[in-house]
Write a protein that holds these residues in place. Structure first.
Motif, PDB file in Angstrom:
ATOM      1  N   GLU A 132       1.512   9.537  -5.468  1.00 41.14           N
ATOM      2  CA  GLU A 132       1.977  10.867  -5.064  1.00 41.14           C
ATOM      3  C   GLU A 132       3.153  11.345  -5.919  1.00 41.14           C
ATOM      4  N   HIS A 155       0.970   4.157  -2.816  1.00 37.79           N
ATOM      5  CA  HIS A 155       0.833   5.562  -2.435  1.00 37.79           C
ATOM      6  C   HIS A 155       2.015   6.377  -2.967  1.00 37.79           C
ATOM      7  N   TRP A 171      -7.100   2.247   6.431  1.00 37.85           N
ATOM      8  CA  TRP A 171      -6.733   1.022   5.732  1.00 37.85           C
ATOM      9  C   TRP A 171      -6.817  -0.169   6.682  1.00 37.85           C
ATOM     10  N   HIS A 213      -3.493   7.752   5.988  1.00 37.77           N
ATOM     11  CA  HIS A 213      -4.252   6.631   5.427  1.00 37.77           C
ATOM     12  C   HIS A 213      -4.223   5.339   6.233  1.00 37.77           C
ATOM     13  N   GLU A 249       0.827  -1.210   0.000  1.00 38.95           N
ATOM     14  CA  GLU A 249       0.000   0.000   0.000  1.00 38.95           C
ATOM     15  C   GLU A 249       0.860   1.258   0.000  1.00 38.95           C
ATOM     16  N   TRP A 291       1.572   8.324   4.203  1.00 35.45           N
ATOM     17  CA  TRP A 291       0.587   7.248   4.253  1.00 35.45           C
ATOM     18  C   TRP A 291       0.215   6.906   5.693  1.00 35.45           C
ATOM     19  N   ALA A 299       6.702   9.059   1.300  1.00 37.25           N
ATOM     20  CA  ALA A 299       5.465   8.325   1.052  1.00 37.25           C
ATOM     21  C   ALA A 299       5.026   7.573   2.303  1.00 37.25           C
TER      22      ALA A 299
END
Length: 71
Positions: free
Chosen positions: A38, A34, A63, A59, A30, A55, A51
């Protein structure tokens, strides 16, 4: 190093069967997705660390909650 791997296999431990390792791999995938998204938005490679931090902050909780519900 080989002796440690041998001892692990003798004890019946398999990294591929490890719940924690599989969760790590899913999370890493993931983060890499991402990073790609990005980086495309930015027009250049933003790097794994940036990243990862973005994330995790923006996120990860959603998730993980979605994965928990899906199981």
């Amino acid at each position: 190093m080989k002796t440690n791997a041998k001892k692990s296999s003798e004890a019946g431990f398999s990294l591929a069967k490890s719940k924690f390792y599989n969760e790590f791999l899913a999370e890493r995938e993931e983060i890499l997705k991402h990073k790609w998204i990005e980086s495309e938005k930015a027009g250049h490679d933003i790097g794994f660390e940036r990243a990862l931090l973005d994330w995790v902050v923006n996120h990860r909780d959603k998730w993980r909650a979605a994965r928990k519900v899906a199981k």
